[in-house]
Design a protein around this motif. Structure first.
Motif, PDB file in Angstrom:
ATOM      1  N   GLN A  39       0.724  -1.213   0.077  1.00  0.00           N
ATOM      2  CA  GLN A  39       0.001  -0.017   0.028  1.00  0.00           C
ATOM      3  C   GLN A  39       0.801   1.241  -0.161  1.00  0.00           C
ATOM      4  O   GLN A  39       1.819   1.505   0.802  1.00  0.00           O
ATOM      5  CB  GLN A  39      -0.943  -0.039   1.084  1.00  0.00           C
ATOM      6  CG  GLN A  39      -1.961   1.340   1.268  1.00  0.00           C
ATOM      7  CD  GLN A  39      -2.663   1.061   2.595  1.00  0.00           C
ATOM      8  OE1 GLN A  39      -2.243   0.353   3.479  1.00  0.00           O
ATOM      9  NE2 GLN A  39      -3.782   1.747   2.630  1.00  0.00           N
ATOM     10  N   SER A  45      -5.164   1.604  -1.909  1.00  0.00           N
ATOM     11  CA  SER A  45      -5.447   0.145  -1.315  1.00  0.00           C
ATOM     12  C   SER A  45      -4.727  -0.781  -2.108  1.00  0.00           C
ATOM     13  O   SER A  45      -4.543  -0.616  -3.385  1.00  0.00           O
ATOM     14  CB  SER A  45      -7.003  -0.220  -1.332  1.00  0.00           C
ATOM     15  OG  SER A  45      -7.549   0.663  -0.373  1.00  0.00           O
ATOM     16  N   TRP A  49      -6.282  -6.472  -1.982  1.00  0.00           N
ATOM     17  CA  TRP A  49      -7.426  -5.913  -1.233  1.00  0.00           C
ATOM     18  C   TRP A  49      -8.617  -5.689  -2.049  1.00  0.00           C
ATOM     19  O   TRP A  49      -9.712  -6.024  -1.697  1.00  0.00           O
ATOM     20  CB  TRP A  49      -6.889  -4.828  -0.179  1.00  0.00           C
ATOM     21  CG  TRP A  49      -8.240  -4.227   0.722  1.00  0.00           C
ATOM     22  CD1 TRP A  49      -8.345  -4.944   1.939  1.00  0.00           C
ATOM     23  CD2 TRP A  49      -9.253  -3.312   0.437  1.00  0.00           C
ATOM     24  NE1 TRP A  49      -9.365  -4.361   2.602  1.00  0.00           N
ATOM     25  CE2 TRP A  49     -10.149  -3.420   1.504  1.00  0.00           C
ATOM     26  CE3 TRP A  49      -9.621  -2.685  -0.577  1.00  0.00           C
ATOM     27  CZ2 TRP A  49     -11.058  -2.594   1.874  1.00  0.00           C
ATOM     28  CZ3 TRP A  49     -10.844  -2.026  -0.393  1.00  0.00           C
ATOM     29  CH2 TRP A  49     -11.479  -1.753   0.706  1.00  0.00           C
ATOM     30  N   HIS A  53     -12.122  -7.309  -1.457  1.00  0.00           N
ATOM     31  CA  HIS A  53     -13.114  -6.319  -0.831  1.00  0.00           C
ATOM     32  C   HIS A  53     -14.511  -6.668  -1.833  1.00  0.00           C
ATOM     33  O   HIS A  53     -15.529  -6.937  -1.503  1.00  0.00           O
ATOM     34  CB  HIS A  53     -12.678  -5.060  -0.844  1.00  0.00           C
ATOM     35  CG  HIS A  53     -13.899  -4.030  -0.856  1.00  0.00           C
ATOM     36  ND1 HIS A  53     -14.650  -4.021   0.545  1.00  0.00           N
ATOM     37  CD2 HIS A  53     -14.491  -3.187  -1.562  1.00  0.00           C
ATOM     38  CE1 HIS A  53     -15.831  -3.049   0.215  1.00  0.00           C
ATOM     39  NE2 HIS A  53     -15.486  -2.666  -0.991  1.00  0.00           N
ATOM     40  N   LEU A  80     -11.010  -8.088   7.612  1.00  0.00           N
ATOM     41  CA  LEU A  80     -10.086  -7.706   6.809  1.00  0.00           C
ATOM     42  C   LEU A  80     -10.576  -6.884   5.652  1.00  0.00           C
ATOM     43  O   LEU A  80      -9.871  -5.995   4.990  1.00  0.00           O
ATOM     44  CB  LEU A  80      -9.253  -8.778   6.211  1.00  0.00           C
ATOM     45  CG  LEU A  80      -8.509  -9.746   7.296  1.00  0.00           C
ATOM     46  CD1 LEU A  80      -7.631 -10.867   6.440  1.00  0.00           C
ATOM     47  CD2 LEU A  80      -7.610  -8.914   7.985  1.00  0.00           C
ATOM     48  N   PHE A  81     -11.544  -7.387   5.032  1.00  0.00           N
ATOM     49  CA  PHE A  81     -11.931  -6.769   3.777  1.00  0.00           C
ATOM     50  C   PHE A  81     -13.215  -6.013   3.593  1.00  0.00           C
ATOM     51  O   PHE A  81     -13.786  -5.618   2.629  1.00  0.00           O
ATOM     52  CB  PHE A  81     -12.160  -7.970   2.769  1.00  0.00           C
ATOM     53  CG  PHE A  81     -10.938  -8.739   2.626  1.00  0.00           C
ATOM     54  CD1 PHE A  81      -9.828  -8.142   2.240  1.00  0.00           C
ATOM     55  CD2 PHE A  81     -10.701 -10.073   2.772  1.00  0.00           C
ATOM     56  CE1 PHE A  81      -8.397  -8.647   2.120  1.00  0.00           C
ATOM     57  CE2 PHE A  81      -9.834 -10.882   2.492  1.00  0.00           C
ATOM     58  CZ  PHE A  81      -8.350 -10.312   2.532  1.00  0.00           C
ATOM     59  N   SER A  83     -14.633  -2.427   4.120  1.00  0.00           N
ATOM     60  CA  SER A  83     -14.255  -1.184   3.569  1.00  0.00           C
ATOM     61  C   SER A  83     -14.800   0.047   4.752  1.00  0.00           C
ATOM     62  O   SER A  83     -13.817   0.450   5.830  1.00  0.00           O
ATOM     63  CB  SER A  83     -14.447  -0.637   2.451  1.00  0.00           C
ATOM     64  OG  SER A  83     -15.974  -0.594   2.192  1.00  0.00           O
ATOM     65  N   HIS A  92     -10.551  -3.828   9.876  1.00  0.00           N
ATOM     66  CA  HIS A  92      -9.276  -3.472   9.655  1.00  0.00           C
ATOM     67  C   HIS A  92      -9.087  -2.113   9.351  1.00  0.00           C
ATOM     68  O   HIS A  92      -9.715  -1.653   8.260  1.00  0.00           O
ATOM     69  CB  HIS A  92      -8.366  -4.573   8.880  1.00  0.00           C
ATOM     70  CG  HIS A  92      -6.759  -4.351   8.814  1.00  0.00           C
ATOM     71  ND1 HIS A  92      -6.001  -4.845   9.898  1.00  0.00           N
ATOM     72  CD2 HIS A  92      -5.976  -4.084   8.004  1.00  0.00           C
ATOM     73  CE1 HIS A  92      -4.887  -4.574   9.782  1.00  0.00           C
ATOM     74  NE2 HIS A  92      -4.684  -4.141   8.428  1.00  0.00           N
ATOM     75  N   ARG A  94      -8.060   1.228   7.576  1.00  0.00           N
ATOM     76  CA  ARG A  94      -7.802   1.517   6.146  1.00  0.00           C
ATOM     77  C   ARG A  94      -6.229   1.980   5.954  1.00  0.00           C
ATOM     78  O   ARG A  94      -5.637   1.302   4.809  1.00  0.00           O
ATOM     79  CB  ARG A  94      -8.507   2.788   5.711  1.00  0.00           C
ATOM     80  CG  ARG A  94      -8.110   3.139   4.278  1.00  0.00           C
ATOM     81  CD  ARG A  94      -8.992   4.495   3.652  1.00  0.00           C
ATOM     82  NE  ARG A  94      -8.785   4.565   2.421  1.00  0.00           N
ATOM     83  CZ  ARG A  94      -9.614   5.607   1.779  1.00  0.00           C
ATOM     84  NH1 ARG A  94     -10.583   6.316   2.411  1.00  0.00           N
ATOM     85  NH2 ARG A  94      -9.270   5.997   0.242  1.00  0.00           N
ATOM     86  N   ARG A  97      -3.919  -1.499   5.362  1.00  0.00           N
ATOM     87  CA  ARG A  97      -4.225  -2.538   4.417  1.00  0.00           C
ATOM     88  C   ARG A  97      -3.015  -3.313   3.918  1.00  0.00           C
ATOM     89  O   ARG A  97      -3.027  -4.403   3.579  1.00  0.00           O
ATOM     90  CB  ARG A  97      -5.265  -2.294   3.356  1.00  0.00           C
ATOM     91  CG  ARG A  97      -6.623  -1.718   3.932  1.00  0.00           C
ATOM     92  CD  ARG A  97      -7.524  -0.923   2.912  1.00  0.00           C
ATOM     93  NE  ARG A  97      -8.763  -0.837   3.637  1.00  0.00           N
ATOM     94  CZ  ARG A  97      -9.783   0.073   3.101  1.00  0.00           C
ATOM     95  NH1 ARG A  97      -9.492   0.756   1.652  1.00  0.00           N
ATOM     96  NH2 ARG A  97     -10.933   0.381   3.309  1.00  0.00           N
TER      97      ARG A  97
END
Length: 420
Positions: A39, A45, A49, A53, A80-81, A83, A92, A94, A97
């Motif tokens: 990242q 992102s 991801w 996502h 984790l995914f 947004s 998680h 931003r 990531r």
């Protein structure tokens, strides 16, 4: 929630679903696991991801909520995914990531295959609400395809080697166009916003009347050659052309040219996913902030169009035309051809002078999907028209993109307007 009645020319959701899901994989096909994990800044992102996502969206809002007995691929991964959907719980951070080294890129690809199979298997029995969410998810993923490309561009630009992901495009040189022509409009009451059949995001509705004063818009976007003239004339050193916030931002960040430009008046170069190349003077200027666009318009003795002016002027243009994304490639804006018919779609997103605010009568949908657009209607400006990184078929005259005024890692440019 978005209106999802299919347009007569639109692919059915299963066909659209398969096409969209395949393109995302194609865009990431040349990436290593490391390429897809890193990242480069909090606004961007990792490619991995994005792939996960967009899959989480289908798994959560379609499979989990509408397919009895569906079991999550991995119950740890929603953390984790997710947004920004507060209704879906903790997630998680931003800006971290890029720390998600596991699951691997191959494991994310397997996750996509699992969810794709489950969606297509469930399709015949899905209720209308779930089918609408599949269509929304497809358009959501098309947005992330553009973000994937622009985030990768920013990532690879941080590498001192400035590596190319794809070979350079082979475009024939085009003569720099002459001064733009003006498209006149007499003003009066007009209607903007989405109405009728076809997909649209919720922020494009409801369709409503606006009162316009007489105005004119340029028949093309501002080119790199014109932007180089702005630089040479001291545009970045003349506070009289800048908004106060923009001048402070430019000074604080030592902004002297569009993002990815290097060089001087003797020869500018720019970085893209096909490596660093000389700036094409005939191509639309890209990767500029709202602040820069507004300063240029002031320098040029013009202004930015309002989003209503832009939409009314573009109403008769073909949203499938123009320079848009058709498959893997560097997705850099093509040059403006002299004498070409006025075009409003593709090339670069065009900053408008309009704040991203709700239309009269706008209502957010119930549940988590209601967080899609409405919660961001503060501190952002509207962009119109799409770019060379926008998947073809994704755009329409009523489409409202939005970013904060200092952001410029997207393929963002401008078109001039003026009062009559």
């Amino acid at each position: 929630m978005a209106e999802v009645a299919p347009a007569p020319h639109a692919a059915s959701p299963p066909t659209l679903f398969q096409k969209v899901r395949r393109l995302s994989l194609e865009l990431a096909a040349h990436l290593s696991d490391a390429d897809a994990t890193v990242q480069s800044m909090p606004d961007a992102s990792p490619a991995k991801w994005h792939l996960a996502h967009t899959t989480w969206f289908f798994e959560t809002f379609v499979l989990r909520d509408h397919v009895p007995g569906y079991q999550l691929h991995d119950p740890r991964w929603p953390f984790l995914f997710n947004s920004y959907y507060e209704a879906e719980g903790e997630r998680h951070a931003r800006d971290r990531r890029g720390m998600i080294t596991r699951p691997t890129l191959d494991e994310v690809r397997a996750y996509r295959a699992h969810v794709d199979h489950a969606v297509l298997r469930a399709w015949p029995d899905l209720p209308d609400e779930a089918r609408a969410l599949v269509e929304l998810g497809c358009h959501h993923e098309q947005q992330h395809q553009e973000l994937l490309l622009t985030d990768l561009t920013h990532l690879f630009a941080q590498n001192p080697l400035e590596p190319a992901v794809w070979p350079a495009s082979t475009r024939a040189p085009v003569a720099v166009p002459g001064p733009a022509n003006w498209i006149e409009h007499g003003g009066g009451v007009a209607e903007i916003g989405h109405g009728g059949a076809g997909f649209a995001f919720d922020c494009e509705t409801p369709r409503h009347a606006v009162l316009l004063q007489p105005f004119a818009v340029a028949d093309r976007a501002v080119t790199n050659a014109e932007w180089a003239a702005f630089i040479a004339d001291g545009g970045y050193d003349s506070p009289g052309h800048w908004l106060a916030d923009g001048w402070a931002w430019a000074r604080a960040n030592a902004v002297r040219a569009p993002l990815y430009w290097e060089g001087d008046g003797e020869g500018w170069t720019s970085f893209a996913l096909d490596g660093r190349r000389p700036v094409d003077p005939a191509a639309p200027v890209a990767h500029i902030s709202f602040y820069e666009a507004d300063a240029y318009a002031s320098w040029a003795g013009a202004r930015l169009p309002t989003e209503a002016e832009w939409e009314v002027a573009a109403a008769g243009a073909d949203p499938l035309g123009g320079d848009q994304l058709d498959g893997p490639g560097p997705a850099t804006p093509a040059p403006v051809r002299p004498g070409a018919r006025p075009g409003f779609f593709g090339g670069t997103w065009e900053w408008t002078g309009s704040a991203f605010r709700p239309y009269p009568g706008f209502r957010t949908a119930a549940g988590a999907v209601g967080e899609y657009n409405g919660k961001f209607m503060s501190g952002q400006f509207v962009l119109r028209g799409g770019s060379s990184a926008s998947p073809r078929g994704h755009l329409r005259a009523s489409y409202r993109n939005f970013f904060a005024p200092d952001k410029r890692w997207q393929v963002t440019g401008l078109r001039l307007a003026r009062d009559r």
